[in-house]
Each structure stands twice: as C-alpha cells, then as structure tokens.
Motif scaffolding. Structure first.
Motif, PDB file in Angstrom:
ATOM      1  N   GLU A   1      -0.350   0.866 -10.613  1.00 50.25           N
ATOM      2  CA  GLU A   1      -1.425  -0.076 -10.322  1.00 50.25           C
ATOM      3  C   GLU A   1      -0.822  -1.326  -9.691  1.00 50.25           C
ATOM      4  O   GLU A   1       0.084  -1.939 -10.256  1.00 50.25           O
ATOM      5  CB  GLU A   1      -2.155  -0.443 -11.612  1.00 50.25           C
ATOM      6  CG  GLU A   1      -3.340  -1.342 -11.405  1.00 50.25           C
ATOM      7  CD  GLU A   1      -4.002  -1.735 -12.713  1.00 50.25           C
ATOM      8  OE1 GLU A   1      -4.675  -2.788 -12.702  1.00 50.25           O
ATOM      9  OE2 GLU A   1      -3.850  -1.020 -13.722  1.00 50.25           O
ATOM     10  N   CYS A   2      -1.298  -1.682  -8.501  1.00 50.00           N
ATOM     11  CA  CYS A   2      -0.765  -2.831  -7.764  1.00 50.00           C
ATOM     12  C   CYS A   2      -1.895  -3.709  -7.264  1.00 50.00           C
ATOM     13  O   CYS A   2      -2.974  -3.222  -6.956  1.00 50.00           O
ATOM     14  CB  CYS A   2       0.022  -2.384  -6.532  1.00 50.00           C
ATOM     15  SG  CYS A   2       1.422  -1.347  -6.842  1.00 50.00           S
TER      16      CYS A   2
ATOM     17  N   GLU B   1       0.832  -1.208   0.000  1.00 48.55           N
ATOM     18  CA  GLU B   1       0.000   0.000   0.000  1.00 48.55           C
ATOM     19  C   GLU B   1       0.867   1.258   0.000  1.00 48.55           C
ATOM     20  O   GLU B   1       0.571   2.218  -0.712  1.00 48.55           O
ATOM     21  CB  GLU B   1      -0.937   0.006   1.212  1.00 48.55           C
ATOM     22  CG  GLU B   1      -2.077  -0.973   1.109  1.00 48.55           C
ATOM     23  CD  GLU B   1      -2.972  -0.717  -0.097  1.00 48.55           C
ATOM     24  OE1 GLU B   1      -3.238   0.461  -0.419  1.00 48.55           O
ATOM     25  OE2 GLU B   1      -3.401  -1.691  -0.723  1.00 48.55           O
TER      26      GLU B   1
ATOM     27  N   ARG C   1       2.295   1.640  -3.437  1.00 54.92           N
ATOM     28  CA  ARG C   1       1.260   2.115  -4.364  1.00 54.92           C
ATOM     29  C   ARG C   1       1.064   3.625  -4.234  1.00 54.92           C
ATOM     30  O   ARG C   1       0.988   4.342  -5.235  1.00 54.92           O
ATOM     31  CB  ARG C   1      -0.052   1.395  -4.100  1.00 54.92           C
ATOM     32  CG  ARG C   1      -1.188   1.839  -5.011  1.00 54.92           C
ATOM     33  CD  ARG C   1      -2.483   1.164  -4.658  1.00 54.92           C
ATOM     34  NE  ARG C   1      -2.336  -0.273  -4.811  1.00 54.92           N
ATOM     35  CZ  ARG C   1      -3.098  -1.175  -4.213  1.00 54.92           C
ATOM     36  NH1 ARG C   1      -4.055  -0.794  -3.399  1.00 54.92           N
ATOM     37  NH2 ARG C   1      -2.913  -2.451  -4.407  1.00 54.92           N
TER      38      ARG C   1
END
Length: 120
Positions: free
Chosen positions: A103-104, A94, A97
């Motif tokens: 985009e993960c 997170e 990101r």
C-alpha cells in the motif's frame, strides 16, 4: 517472568524522495521497511520554494556539465523542472506499487523539506 510484549505497530513509513538515482534507491529501502513492518508507505515529493525564489535572482546561473557553459535560471524554469520531477516521481511510485504490491501513497508539498515532513 513477564510475557514478551508484541512489537510496536507503526502507522506508516514516511520517506521524502526525488526522481534521482539516490531517491529511487531510498524509495526501494523504504519499501523494504514497509514490507518488513507490514505497514503502508507514504512517499513525499517537496518543491523547494527557496530554491525557486533564488532562481529569480539575476545572479542565478546553471553550469552545465561537460561544456561548463552558463545558462540563466528563472523561477518558471525551476517550477517546470519540479513539475517534471514530480511526474517522474509519481510514475516511480506507481511502478513500485505494482511490483511490490504494498500500500503506497504519494504526497507532495512546497516549501522547506523539514516543514513538509513534519506536516505529513
């Protein structure tokens, strides 16, 4: 002469990682690659079921660094360890990101690493 063909388009970059310092460095490298290829990053965290079952053996002990003391292992302690590592791994992803704006997705699996990678 033929025109140069466009570079191949990859569906995603898939990386298996953990919350260790080496896993974090690997995640950063995978993010670099995903950015360079302009493709999503999928990060996979795998619980090693074989290691969990080995921990149930009465002969399984953990040797702590520094004191070299022995501590008995158990399957439940190993599962708790993996749950904590998975939470930390999700937080790392997170943060990546948010910082990298790529985009993960975070995937998780159980079993053998090779099988989990093939299934992902």
């Amino acid at each position: 002469m033929t025109a140069a063909s466009p570079p191949p388009r990859f569906r995603r970059v898939l990386v298996a990682f953990d919350a260790s310092a080496q896993g974090q460095a690997l995640l950063e490298l995978a993010a670099d690659l995903a950015e360079a290829l302009d493709t999503p990053l999928s990060a996979l965290f795998v619980e090693d079921e074989a290691l969990i079952s080995y921990a149930a053996s009465p002969l399984a002990f953990e040797v702590t660094l520094g004191s070299a003391s022995l501590r008995e292992l158990s399957s439940e302690r190993m599962r708790a360890h993996y749950r904590g590592q998975a939470r930390l791994a999700r937080r790392l992803l997170e943060a990546l990101r948010a910082r990298r704006r790529i985009e993960c997705s975070c995937l998780s699996g159980k079993g053998r690493l090779e099988a989990a990678l093939a299934a992902a």
